[in-house]
Design an enzyme around this catalytic site. Structure first.
Site, mmCIF file in Angstrom:
data_model
loop_
_atom_site.group_PDB
_atom_site.id
_atom_site.type_symbol
_atom_site.label_atom_id
_atom_site.label_comp_id
_atom_site.label_asym_id
_atom_site.label_seq_id
_atom_site.Cartn_x
_atom_site.Cartn_y
_atom_site.Cartn_z
ATOM 1 N N ARG A 98 5.319 -6.130 -1.100
ATOM 2 C CA ARG A 98 5.279 -4.960 -1.994
ATOM 3 C C ARG A 98 6.697 -4.529 -2.315
ATOM 4 N NH1 ARG A 98 1.279 -1.182 -2.401
ATOM 5 N NH2 ARG A 98 0.366 -1.849 -0.414
ATOM 6 N N GLU A 127 -0.335 -12.097 -0.217
ATOM 7 C CA GLU A 127 -0.762 -11.113 -1.212
ATOM 8 C C GLU A 127 0.440 -10.429 -1.838
ATOM 9 O OE1 GLU A 127 -2.279 -6.500 -0.891
ATOM 10 O OE2 GLU A 127 -2.813 -7.890 0.700
ATOM 11 N N LYS A 182 -11.572 -4.236 3.833
ATOM 12 C CA LYS A 182 -10.300 -3.845 4.438
ATOM 13 C C LYS A 182 -10.425 -2.429 4.993
ATOM 14 C CE LYS A 182 -6.668 -2.495 1.979
ATOM 15 N NZ LYS A 182 -5.426 -2.515 1.162
ATOM 16 N N GLY A 216 2.583 -6.173 6.473
ATOM 17 C CA GLY A 216 3.606 -6.038 5.462
ATOM 18 C C GLY A 216 5.008 -5.971 6.028
ATOM 19 N N SER A 217 5.521 -4.765 6.210
ATOM 20 C CA SER A 217 6.932 -4.569 6.562
ATOM 21 C C SER A 217 7.323 -5.167 7.906
ATOM 22 C CB SER A 217 7.274 -3.076 6.543
ATOM 23 O OG SER A 217 6.455 -2.353 7.440
ATOM 24 N N THR A 231 -3.595 -4.085 -4.125
ATOM 25 C CA THR A 231 -3.557 -2.826 -4.860
ATOM 26 C C THR A 231 -4.215 -3.002 -6.230
ATOM 27 O OG1 THR A 231 -1.432 -2.415 -3.743
ATOM 28 C CG2 THR A 231 -2.115 -0.802 -5.356
ATOM 29 N N GLY A 254 0.057 -0.626 10.253
ATOM 30 C CA GLY A 254 0.520 -0.427 11.619
ATOM 31 C C GLY A 254 0.556 -1.656 12.505
#
Length: 219
Positions: A23, A46, A135, A184-185, A75, A164
């Site tokens: 993202r 994704e 999800k 993600g991050s 998204t 998380g």
């Protein structure tokens, strides 16, 4: 119920048990992310549609990694976005919300769709509408305890937990009943992408892949 047969993409989700989420990155960073994730063994990737140039990134990843990983769009908030994503080559659609039009379109196109839901009513509605998995979002706020509670009465629905997840707690998500996790991050730190450090991305990706595989073996 508009249930479709178990697809290869869903089978891969249930086997690999993780989806890499990108993202807010640039095209150069997408190349770094893609190369590192593929080298690390990630099989589902994704690109969120609120990323500038997301459709071009999906097209690029499909061209570069077709047959090596499944590329999806995240998204996906409405039907128009779903259509654009599929036209760009997305092989699965993920949303933070439950949109009946998006689910119906995905089913018509033979594309897996994994809507985001929080409550039991939303989760069941998404699954009954034809989503092959749901999800659970936002897990970072809901917590592992919520996943355990929701999983008890809804154990027939594949739940992918997003939010998380770290290398230190990924096993807790699976123990609580998640069929897969979205990461993600913690999988793709900005610093590594900005520096173009493919090897660092590969090492981190491989560690997550191994952690997911280990928790499967330990069951």
């Amino acid at each position: 119920m508009k249930r479709m047969h178990t697809s290869q993409v869903l089978q891969e989700l249930l086997s690999a048990r993780m989806v890499a989420i990108v993202r807010g990155i640039t095209r150069d960073q997408a190349r770094t992310a893609g190369e590192g994730l593929i080298a690390g063994g990630v099989r589902l990737m994704e690109v969120t549609l609120n990323t500038d140039g997301a459709l071009h990134m999906i097209e690029g990843w499909r061209s570069a990694y077709d047959g090596r990983a499944y590329v999806g769009a995240g998204t996906v908030l409405n039907l128009a976005m779903a259509k654009e994503a599929v036209q760009a080559g997305a092989q699965f659609l993920i949303s933070p919300n439950v949109d009946q039009a998006v689910i119906s379109f995905a089913l018509e196109q033979g594309i897996d769709v994994w809507p985001g839901a929080m409550t039991p009513t939303e989760i069941v509605a998404a699954y009954e509408a034809g989503a092959s998995a749901v999800k659970l979002f936002p897990m970072g706020s809901l917590g592992i305890g919520y996943l355990k509670e929701i999983r008890a009465p809804l154990n027939h629905i594949p739940l992918m937990a997003t939010g998380g997840v770290t290398i230190g707690n990924i096993a807790d998500y699976f123990e609580a009943g998640a069929c897969a996790v979205g990461i993600g991050s913690s999988l793709l730190p900005k610093a590594e992408l900005e520096s173009g450090n493919v090897e660092a991305v590969r090492e981190r990706a491989a560690a997550f892949v191994q952690a997911a595989a280990r928790t499967e073996t330990d069951k």
